[in-house]
Motif scaffolding. Sequence first.
Motif, PDB file in Angstrom:
ATOM      1  N   UNK A 142       2.319  14.330  13.177  1.00  0.00           N
ATOM      2  CA  UNK A 142       0.291  14.487  12.947  1.00  0.00           C
ATOM      3  C   UNK A 142      -0.382  14.665  12.119  1.00  0.00           C
ATOM      4  N   UNK A 143       0.421  15.529  10.939  1.00  0.00           N
ATOM      5  CA  UNK A 143       0.061  15.691   9.629  1.00  0.00           C
ATOM      6  C   UNK A 143       0.364  14.864   8.374  1.00  0.00           C
ATOM      7  N   UNK A 144       1.348  13.642   8.629  1.00  0.00           N
ATOM      8  CA  UNK A 144       1.489  12.688   8.012  1.00  0.00           C
ATOM      9  C   UNK A 144       0.868  11.419   8.531  1.00  0.00           C
ATOM     10  N   UNK A 145       0.923  11.281   9.716  1.00  0.00           N
ATOM     11  CA  UNK A 145      -0.350  10.457  10.254  1.00  0.00           C
ATOM     12  C   UNK A 145      -1.501  10.773   9.542  1.00  0.00           C
ATOM     13  N   UNK A 146      -2.045  11.698   9.581  1.00  0.00           N
ATOM     14  CA  UNK A 146      -3.426  12.092   9.468  1.00  0.00           C
ATOM     15  C   UNK A 146      -3.896  11.901   7.549  1.00  0.00           C
ATOM     16  N   UNK A 147      -2.570  11.691   7.298  1.00  0.00           N
ATOM     17  CA  UNK A 147      -2.493  11.868   6.013  1.00  0.00           C
ATOM     18  C   UNK A 147      -3.018  10.121   5.361  1.00  0.00           C
ATOM     19  N   UNK A 148      -2.064   9.715   6.084  1.00  0.00           N
ATOM     20  CA  UNK A 148      -1.858   8.554   6.206  1.00  0.00           C
ATOM     21  C   UNK A 148      -3.024   7.538   6.400  1.00  0.00           C
ATOM     22  N   UNK A 149      -4.097   8.266   7.197  1.00  0.00           N
ATOM     23  CA  UNK A 149      -5.329   7.114   7.731  1.00  0.00           C
ATOM     24  C   UNK A 149      -6.033   7.386   6.921  1.00  0.00           C
ATOM     25  N   UNK A 150      -6.130   8.651   5.625  1.00  0.00           N
ATOM     26  CA  UNK A 150      -7.108   9.140   5.029  1.00  0.00           C
ATOM     27  C   UNK A 150      -6.718   8.517   4.226  1.00  0.00           C
ATOM     28  N   UNK A 151      -5.606   7.736   3.501  1.00  0.00           N
ATOM     29  CA  UNK A 151      -4.962   6.712   2.370  1.00  0.00           C
ATOM     30  C   UNK A 151      -5.732   5.491   2.255  1.00  0.00           C
ATOM     31  N   UNK A 152      -5.855   4.850   4.478  1.00  0.00           N
ATOM     32  CA  UNK A 152      -5.809   3.904   5.441  1.00  0.00           C
ATOM     33  C   UNK A 152      -7.877   3.398   4.403  1.00  0.00           C
ATOM     34  N   UNK A 153      -8.789   4.582   4.644  1.00  0.00           N
ATOM     35  CA  UNK A 153      -9.690   5.075   4.699  1.00  0.00           C
ATOM     36  C   UNK A 153      -9.896   4.425   3.437  1.00  0.00           C
ATOM     37  N   UNK A 154      -9.490   4.792   2.522  1.00  0.00           N
ATOM     38  CA  UNK A 154      -9.835   4.553   1.282  1.00  0.00           C
ATOM     39  C   UNK A 154      -9.765   3.468   0.709  1.00  0.00           C
ATOM     40  N   UNK A 155      -9.042   2.940   1.654  1.00  0.00           N
ATOM     41  CA  UNK A 155      -8.836   1.615   0.956  1.00  0.00           C
ATOM     42  C   UNK A 155      -9.371   0.015   1.934  1.00  0.00           C
ATOM     43  N   UNK A 156     -10.324   0.670   2.637  1.00  0.00           N
ATOM     44  CA  UNK A 156     -11.750   0.162   3.209  1.00  0.00           C
ATOM     45  C   UNK A 156     -12.541  -0.184   2.072  1.00  0.00           C
ATOM     46  N   UNK A 157     -13.467  -1.589   2.522  1.00  0.00           N
ATOM     47  CA  UNK A 157     -14.313  -1.855   1.672  1.00  0.00           C
ATOM     48  C   UNK A 157     -15.386  -1.256   1.786  1.00  0.00           C
TER      49      UNK A 157
END
Length: 117
Positions: free
Chosen positions: A64-79
């Motif tokens: 769950x914690x790794x998924x949270x980190x992944x979602x934060x990283x993906x959000x940083x790539x959004x336009x």
Amino acid sequence: MVDRRWRPSRLSGFWACLVGGAAIAALLMVLDPVTRYEDCPNHGGNGNASAFDDASWDLWFPLVLLGWLGLVAVEQTLPVTRRHRGGVDVAVRAGSALVLCTVSSCCLFLNVAIVCR
């Protein structure tokens, strides 16, 4: 006079960090892990015990914690995160969101993972 210029949201780039952190805090409240060594099922003995009532959360919680980190990283790539911002501002916001998420994840995981070991 009303200035109708559009300004980017102050929380743009931090939504996944904040909402995910709140969701993980709620998950920890529901799971109610052991927080003191004296409350561990193996207190006074040898062996490994889980801080959770269901030992499968020893695997699921880090995921769950790794998924949270992944979602934060993906959000940083959004336009929408970069819209109407300069390069330095985008980099600082992305770096601070990722560092905050990483440090929080490591501290939460270590507190839960080593309490009964």
